[in-house]
Scaffold this active site. Structure first.
Site, PDB file in Angstrom:
ATOM      1  N   CYS A 128       0.976  -1.232  -0.221  1.00 49.92           N
ATOM      2  CA  CYS A 128      -0.077  -0.095  -0.183  1.00 49.92           C
ATOM      3  C   CYS A 128       0.571   1.394  -0.020  1.00 49.92           C
ATOM      4  O   CYS A 128       1.835   0.921  -0.898  1.00 49.92           O
ATOM      5  CB  CYS A 128      -0.970  -0.216   0.742  1.00 49.92           C
ATOM      6  SG  CYS A 128      -2.464   0.540   0.931  1.00 49.92           S
ATOM      7  N   ASP A 197      -3.733   2.086   9.196  1.00 52.53           N
ATOM      8  CA  ASP A 197      -4.487   2.893   9.589  1.00 52.53           C
ATOM      9  C   ASP A 197      -5.694   2.085  11.349  1.00 52.53           C
ATOM     10  O   ASP A 197      -5.466   3.733  11.563  1.00 52.53           O
ATOM     11  CB  ASP A 197      -5.900   1.984   9.054  1.00 52.53           C
ATOM     12  CG  ASP A 197      -5.577   1.975   7.428  1.00 52.53           C
ATOM     13  OD1 ASP A 197      -5.234   1.702   6.967  1.00 52.53           O
ATOM     14  OD2 ASP A 197      -5.833   3.704   6.557  1.00 52.53           O
TER      15      ASP A 197
END
Ligand code: RUB
Length: 315
Positions: A128, A197
């Site tokens: 990512c 996150d």
């Protein structure tokens, strides 16, 4: 109860996503609480605290799932301390100044810590796009270390492309691979480096879908897994047993309607994140140092108290 104009304006900007990004939202929310404290004409400590909570509720209700927002509110409310209005106001002032100053330096400080784990000549594998992870590479490059990167493209949205570009700009040679090639290349890799996150109290890492599979494979290969995450990503509600919601996104990110129809219209699901259990993570790198995942709870308690979930609600 008077909620200050600036609090409403900040809430509207967060709501409209004019103020975006974990750190920017947290900074704006903390400053809005400071405006509330500065202008409050409450005449008792109880009234002052009630106003502060009302302001925090106004802010919280804008984007309740963005973990940095409740974290900023918790930090300020936790720091509001004193027996008089003047003392309370002063403590909010000090707490917000401290919070904003920490925020300003957090990513660079985290990068320095992460860079210490990287040696000259190392190869990192990324998943990512994480600015916290990139900060570690940048700091290592600044220290004069030469690194190479194997970058997973990260389906379905290919955020690996953003990482590839950012690493190239840092002068780090990049090899881009499809996600399913990760295990094949893990023998050539010294570190798996990802962001987060959210981090749960047990040290589980919530990050882009595919992180957990990568971590399991890396563990099998004996490749260390490092997670770069500012303390803003710690999720204190998990101290009291809450779980972290996993966002599912539109299936058209995975496959377009026409192609889907042409292959017999299967069901398609698109979870954005997954959970990597702590046993697959070697270190969580924060601006406060690196932690084995199992001990992140100590830092969480120090920063957020004993799992107070919503201190802005009426007592
Ligand atoms: C991004 C992602 C990142 C973390 C950390 O997913 O999973 O690893 O958000 O990023 P998406 P940062 O693209 O769906 O937002 O370190 O920049 O906060």
């Amino acid at each position: 109860m008077d909620v200050h104009r600036e609090v409403h304006e900040t809430a509207a900007a967060i709501d409209a996503m004019e103020t975006r990004g974990a750190a920017a939202i947290a900074d704006a929310a903390a400053r809005a609480l400071r405006s509330q404290a500065r202008t409050s004409d409450a005449d008792t400590p109880e009234a002052f605290r009630a106003e502060l909570r009302a302001a925090a509720r106004t802010l919280f209700e804008t984007r309740p799932t963005a973990v940095s927002l409740p974290n900023a509110l918790r930090y300020v409310l936790h720091g509001a301390d004193g027996q008089t209005v003047a003392a309370l106001r002063e403590s909010v002032e000090t707490t917000v100044a401290e919070f904003c100053a920490r925020l300003e330096h957090a990513q660079a400080d985290l990068g320095e810590v992460g860079a210490n784990r990287l040696r000259d000549g190392d190869v990192v594998m990324t998943h990512c796009h994480s600015t916290d992870a990139l900060a570690c590479v940048e700091a290592a490059v600044d220290q004069g270390k030469e690194l190479r990167a194997i970058v997973k493209e990260t389906r379905p949205r290919n955020q690996g492309h953003i990482t590839a570009e950012a690493l190239s700009e840092l002068g780090v040679p990049v090899t881009l691979i499809v996600d399913s090639a990760a295990r094949h290349y893990l023998n050539d890799v010294d570190h798996v480096l990802v962001g987060a996150d959210s981090i749960a109290a047990d040290g589980s890492v919530i990050n882009k879908i595919g992180t957990s599979g990568l971590a399991v494979n890396a563990r099998d290969r004996g490749t260390p897994i490092m997670v770069a995450a500012q303390t803003l990503k710690l999720h204190p509600a998990t101290l009291t047993g809450h779980t972290v919601d996993i966002e599912t996104r539109d299936v058209t990110e995975v496959i377009d309607e026409a192609t889907r129809a042409s292959i017999g219209a299967p069901d398609v699901v698109n979870p954005a994140f997954d959970v990597t259990p702590p046993r697959y993570v070697d270190a969580i790198v924060t601006e406060r140092g690196q932690f084995p995942p199992e001990s992140i709870v100590t830092l969480m308690r120090e920063l957020f108290g004993e799992g107070t979930t919503r201190p802005w609600e009426e007592p």
